[in-house]
Design a protein around this motif. Structure first.
Motif, PDB file in Angstrom:
ATOM      1  N   ASP A 137      -7.459  16.480  16.227  1.00  0.00           N
ATOM      2  CA  ASP A 137      -6.468  17.047  15.299  1.00  0.00           C
ATOM      3  C   ASP A 137      -5.400  16.003  14.995  1.00  0.00           C
ATOM      4  OD1 ASP A 137      -4.939  18.613  13.703  1.00  0.00           O
ATOM      5  OD2 ASP A 137      -4.711  20.265  15.119  1.00  0.00           O
ATOM      6  N   GLU A 138      -5.561  15.330  13.878  1.00  0.00           N
ATOM      7  CA  GLU A 138      -4.632  14.291  13.418  1.00  0.00           C
ATOM      8  C   GLU A 138      -4.233  13.345  14.558  1.00  0.00           C
ATOM      9  OE1 GLU A 138      -2.299  14.899  10.260  1.00  0.00           O
ATOM     10  OE2 GLU A 138      -2.770  17.002   9.891  1.00  0.00           O
ATOM     11  N   PRO A 139      -5.208  12.733  15.233  1.00  0.00           N
ATOM     12  CA  PRO A 139      -4.860  11.955  16.430  1.00  0.00           C
ATOM     13  C   PRO A 139      -4.098  10.674  16.121  1.00  0.00           C
ATOM     14  CG  PRO A 139      -7.165  11.624  15.892  1.00  0.00           C
ATOM     15  CD  PRO A 139      -6.658  12.663  14.935  1.00  0.00           C
ATOM     16  N   GLY A 185      -6.999  18.601   3.799  1.00  0.00           N
ATOM     17  CA  GLY A 185      -6.324  19.590   2.964  1.00  0.00           C
ATOM     18  C   GLY A 185      -4.835  19.503   3.219  1.00  0.00           C
ATOM     19  N   PRO A 186      -4.044  20.104   2.336  1.00  0.00           N
ATOM     20  CA  PRO A 186      -2.592  20.007   2.474  1.00  0.00           C
ATOM     21  C   PRO A 186      -2.084  20.769   3.700  1.00  0.00           C
ATOM     22  CG  PRO A 186      -3.184  21.430   0.639  1.00  0.00           C
ATOM     23  CD  PRO A 186      -4.456  20.856   1.156  1.00  0.00           C
ATOM     24  N   SER A 187      -0.838  20.520   4.043  1.00  0.00           N
ATOM     25  CA  SER A 187      -0.226  21.166   5.195  1.00  0.00           C
ATOM     26  C   SER A 187      -0.307  22.687   5.062  1.00  0.00           C
ATOM     27  CB  SER A 187       1.237  20.724   5.276  1.00  0.00           C
ATOM     28  OG  SER A 187       1.790  21.218   6.445  1.00  0.00           O
ATOM     29  N   GLY A 188      -0.704  23.343   6.133  1.00  0.00           N
ATOM     30  CA  GLY A 188      -0.751  24.805   6.140  1.00  0.00           C
ATOM     31  C   GLY A 188      -2.033  25.398   5.584  1.00  0.00           C
ATOM     32  N   CYS A 189      -3.035  24.545   5.260  1.00  0.00           N
ATOM     33  CA  CYS A 189      -4.255  25.080   4.626  1.00  0.00           C
ATOM     34  C   CYS A 189      -5.216  25.680   5.656  1.00  0.00           C
ATOM     35  CB  CYS A 189      -4.951  24.005   3.805  1.00  0.00           C
ATOM     36  SG  CYS A 189      -5.685  22.716   4.825  1.00  0.00           S
ATOM     37  N   GLY A 190      -4.987  25.422   6.951  1.00  0.00           N
ATOM     38  CA  GLY A 190      -5.849  26.031   7.967  1.00  0.00           C
ATOM     39  C   GLY A 190      -6.694  25.056   8.760  1.00  0.00           C
ATOM     40  N   LYS A 191      -6.398  23.768   8.657  1.00  0.00           N
ATOM     41  CA  LYS A 191      -7.219  22.760   9.359  1.00  0.00           C
ATOM     42  C   LYS A 191      -7.173  22.972  10.871  1.00  0.00           C
ATOM     43  CE  LYS A 191      -4.772  19.354   7.643  1.00  0.00           C
ATOM     44  NZ  LYS A 191      -3.799  20.078   6.821  1.00  0.00           N
ATOM     45  N   SER A 192      -5.933  23.048  11.407  1.00  0.00           N
ATOM     46  CA  SER A 192      -5.804  23.202  12.864  1.00  0.00           C
ATOM     47  C   SER A 192      -6.351  24.545  13.308  1.00  0.00           C
ATOM     48  CB  SER A 192      -4.345  23.068  13.291  1.00  0.00           C
ATOM     49  OG  SER A 192      -3.877  21.782  13.005  1.00  0.00           O
ATOM     50  N   THR A 193      -6.153  25.565  12.486  1.00  0.00           N
ATOM     51  CA  THR A 193      -6.661  26.894  12.839  1.00  0.00           C
ATOM     52  C   THR A 193      -8.181  26.839  12.969  1.00  0.00           C
ATOM     53  OG1 THR A 193      -4.831  27.927  11.679  1.00  0.00           O
ATOM     54  CG2 THR A 193      -6.747  29.314  12.106  1.00  0.00           C
ATOM     55  N   LEU A 194      -8.839  26.161  12.036  1.00  0.00           N
ATOM     56  CA  LEU A 194     -10.302  26.070  12.083  1.00  0.00           C
ATOM     57  C   LEU A 194     -10.737  25.294  13.331  1.00  0.00           C
ATOM     58  CD1 LEU A 194     -13.069  26.539  10.941  1.00  0.00           C
ATOM     59  CD2 LEU A 194     -12.716  24.702   9.303  1.00  0.00           C
ATOM     60  N   HIS A 251      -7.643  36.064  10.860  1.00  0.00           N
ATOM     61  CA  HIS A 251      -6.407  36.728  10.425  1.00  0.00           C
ATOM     62  C   HIS A 251      -5.354  36.538  11.494  1.00  0.00           C
ATOM     63  CE1 HIS A 251      -8.301  39.100   7.147  1.00  0.00           C
ATOM     64  NE2 HIS A 251      -9.365  39.039   7.933  1.00  0.00           N
ATOM     65  N   TYR A 252      -4.128  36.249  11.062  1.00  0.00           N
ATOM     66  CA  TYR A 252      -2.972  36.365  11.958  1.00  0.00           C
ATOM     67  C   TYR A 252      -2.219  37.582  11.459  1.00  0.00           C
ATOM     68  CZ  TYR A 252      -3.643  31.500  13.524  1.00  0.00           C
ATOM     69  OH  TYR A 252      -4.137  30.339  14.048  1.00  0.00           O
ATOM     70  N   GLY A 253      -2.406  38.721  12.045  1.00  0.00           N
ATOM     71  CA  GLY A 253      -1.815  39.947  11.504  1.00  0.00           C
ATOM     72  C   GLY A 253      -2.325  40.148  10.093  1.00  0.00           C
ATOM     73  N   ALA A 254      -1.393  40.288   9.134  1.00  0.00           N
ATOM     74  CA  ALA A 254      -1.805  40.514   7.744  1.00  0.00           C
ATOM     75  C   ALA A 254      -2.177  39.207   7.044  1.00  0.00           C
ATOM     76  CB  ALA A 254      -0.666  41.197   6.973  1.00  0.00           C
ATOM     77  N   PHE A 255      -1.887  38.071   7.682  1.00  0.00           N
ATOM     78  CA  PHE A 255      -2.118  36.782   7.022  1.00  0.00           C
ATOM     79  C   PHE A 255      -3.564  36.322   7.212  1.00  0.00           C
ATOM     80  CE2 PHE A 255      -1.919  32.081   7.053  1.00  0.00           C
ATOM     81  CZ  PHE A 255      -1.565  31.917   5.725  1.00  0.00           C
ATOM     82  N   HIS A 256      -4.225  36.056   6.112  1.00  0.00           N
ATOM     83  CA  HIS A 256      -5.632  35.661   6.135  1.00  0.00           C
ATOM     84  C   HIS A 256      -5.704  34.130   6.145  1.00  0.00           C
ATOM     85  CE1 HIS A 256      -9.835  37.013   4.496  1.00  0.00           C
ATOM     86  NE2 HIS A 256      -9.915  36.264   5.559  1.00  0.00           N
ATOM     87  N   ALA A 257      -5.827  33.539   7.324  1.00  0.00           N
ATOM     88  CA  ALA A 257      -5.699  32.077   7.460  1.00  0.00           C
ATOM     89  C   ALA A 257      -6.987  31.332   7.123  1.00  0.00           C
ATOM     90  CB  ALA A 257      -5.254  31.728   8.872  1.00  0.00           C
ATOM     91  N   LEU A 258      -8.155  31.913   7.444  1.00  0.00           N
ATOM     92  CA  LEU A 258      -9.446  31.286   7.115  1.00  0.00           C
ATOM     93  C   LEU A 258     -10.315  32.325   6.414  1.00  0.00           C
ATOM     94  CD1 LEU A 258     -10.258  29.413  10.473  1.00  0.00           C
ATOM     95  CD2 LEU A 258      -9.286  28.418   8.391  1.00  0.00           C
TER      96      LEU A 258
END
Ligand SMILES: Nc1ncnc2c1ncn2[C@@H]1O[C@H](COP(=O)(O)OP(=O)(O)OP(=O)(O)O)[C@@H](O)[C@H]1O
Ligand SMILES: [Mg+2]
Length: 390
Positions: free
Chosen positions: A166-168, A44-53, A20-27
């Motif tokens: 990460d997207e090298p 996955g598309p941009s913003g789906c959580g790849k880098s977060t994972l 979670h990033y605050g109220a946002f459930h990223a994974l």
């Protein structure tokens, strides 16, 4: 803590991981398990959580709940430097004021490794990556491809258990990207490492990985070997994401015979290799490369009118109109057809994918090898001849 790792244990185990990033459930409840030596692609598309994972795996982000184990040992609460992981970023993140050799040895010097050992590791890594002549240069004196190699060199000198990428390759031109894909994969094989590689390029994922994890909005939509995802996408999202050009997905209805589907608003039907409930609304998935172009007068299954014809030299892409729908056809042969010509298409019954229009979920084959949920078998009733024997 100091027990030898169980060689049979999965190298990376991610269990019910949430971030979670605050109220946002990223994974959301991520479950991924891969054996040692596996090359995993996270797509996955941009913003789906790849880098977060990836960052959570590396320890650069704290997991909100769940567990991450590497070689059988939980690392969820360990700081990044204790996880034995090396990460290569899209931006390469090289220190501009350090020479290539200093960039590569920085982590080893921090660890106070002996000078001879550092030199040996650097020489070996530079040789492996073909950057020995660059060791005395500064990052600003290097091309994008060379910087990318230095970033990889910095990762491999540490001999980590796990590499994270990460997207090298996204800053490189198309030709160099294809070349570097092969190099990264060969390097992975040579080092016997386990790698997790983030990309939004599904071709990169398909060509490099042993195991693909498809993420959307923080949820794993499907994971498995590349061709399994291509052959049996679990839902319309994966069907549209894996494969290029994307799968055509058209609304249709099962005909009274139960073994064909008629595309909505047209008289076009496609044969199915299993029986479905007559009258049922479905989404029909047709891969562009599975549609065969027939002579316009031939008695094919689908007839339409050509809208555009594009040739790349090695392939021809035809977009045709079927009633209110556009359909893309891909063929390796040169074609004479032009916009406005009639076209007739056919497709093998076993290559037709069916999805539920409400849930987007695949309507499973009665012959599916990996039947997991109880309704796997209930959707498609077997025809006389299953196309894939058990
Ligand atoms: N530090 C943060 N604080 C708040 N939200 C964040 C933070 N980092 C990421 N996010 C959000 O989490 C989601 C996932 O971000 P992430 O960077 O993992 O996406 P991604 O799949 O790597 O995308 P891209 O392909 O664009 O790199 C995004 O909606 C992003 O806005
Ligand atoms: Mg990212």
């Amino acid at each position: 803590m100091n027990q030898p790792p169980n060689p049979r244990a999965h190298q990376i185990e991610i269990e019910r991981l949430n971030k979670h990033y605050g109220a946002f459930h990223a994974l959301r409840d991520i479950d991924v398990r891969v054996p040692r030596g596996t090359f995993v692609a996270l797509v996955g598309p941009s913003g789906c959580g790849k880098s977060t994972l990836l960052r959570t795996l590396a320890g650069l982000e704290q997991a909100s709940s769940g567990d991450i184990r590497i070689a059988g040992e939980s690392v969820t609460r360990l700081p990044p430097r204790k996880r034995d992981i090396a990460m290569v970023f899209q931006s390469y993140a090289l220190y501009p004021h350090m020479r290539v050799s200093e960039n590569m040895t920085y982590a080893l010097r921090l660890r106070r490794m002996a000078r001879e050992a550092i030199e040996a590791a650097t020489t070996m890594a530079a040789k492996t990556l073909g950057i020995s002549p660059l060791l005395e240069k500064y990052p600003r004196e290097l091309s994008g491809g060379q910087r990318q190699r230095v970033a990889m060199g910095r990762a491999i000198v540490r001999e980590p258990k796990v590499f994270l990428f990460d997207e090298p390759l996204s800053n490189l031109d198309a030709g160099l990207r294809v070349h570097m894909r092969g190099e990264i994969r060969r390097l992975h094989d040579r080092l016997g490492a386990t790698s997790v590689y983030v990309t939004h390029d599904q071709i990169e994922a398909m060509t490099m990985a042993d195991h693909i994890v498809v993420l959307r909005a923080g949820v794993v939509e499907q994971q498995g070997p590349p061709l399994e995802l291509y052959d049996r996408p679990a839902n319309t999202f994966v069907a549209g994401f894996i494969g290029s050009p994307a799968m055509n997905i058209l609304p249709a209805r099962i005909e009274p015979d139960g073994t064909s589907a008629r595309i909505d608003g047209t008289e076009n039907t496609v044969a199915l290799d299993r029986r479905f409930e007559p009258g049922r609304a479905v989404l029909v998935g047709l891969r562009p490369e599975h549609l065969c172009l027939l002579d316009a007068k031939a008695d094919g299954e689908l007839s339409g009118v050509i809208e555009t014809v594009e040739s790349t030299g090695s392939a021809t892409y035809i977009v045709a109109r079927l009633g209110a729908h556009s359909v893309c056809v891909a063929t390796a042969t040169r074609r004479r057809e032009r916009a406005g010509d009639a076209l007739t298409l056919s497709i093998l019954a076993k290559e037709v994918h069916l999805f539920d229009p409400q849930t987007g979920l695949r309507l499973k084959d009665a012959t599916a090898r990996t039947a997991k949920s109880p309704d796997d078998e209930s959707e498609g009733l077997p025809c006389e001849k299953p196309t894939r024997p058990q």
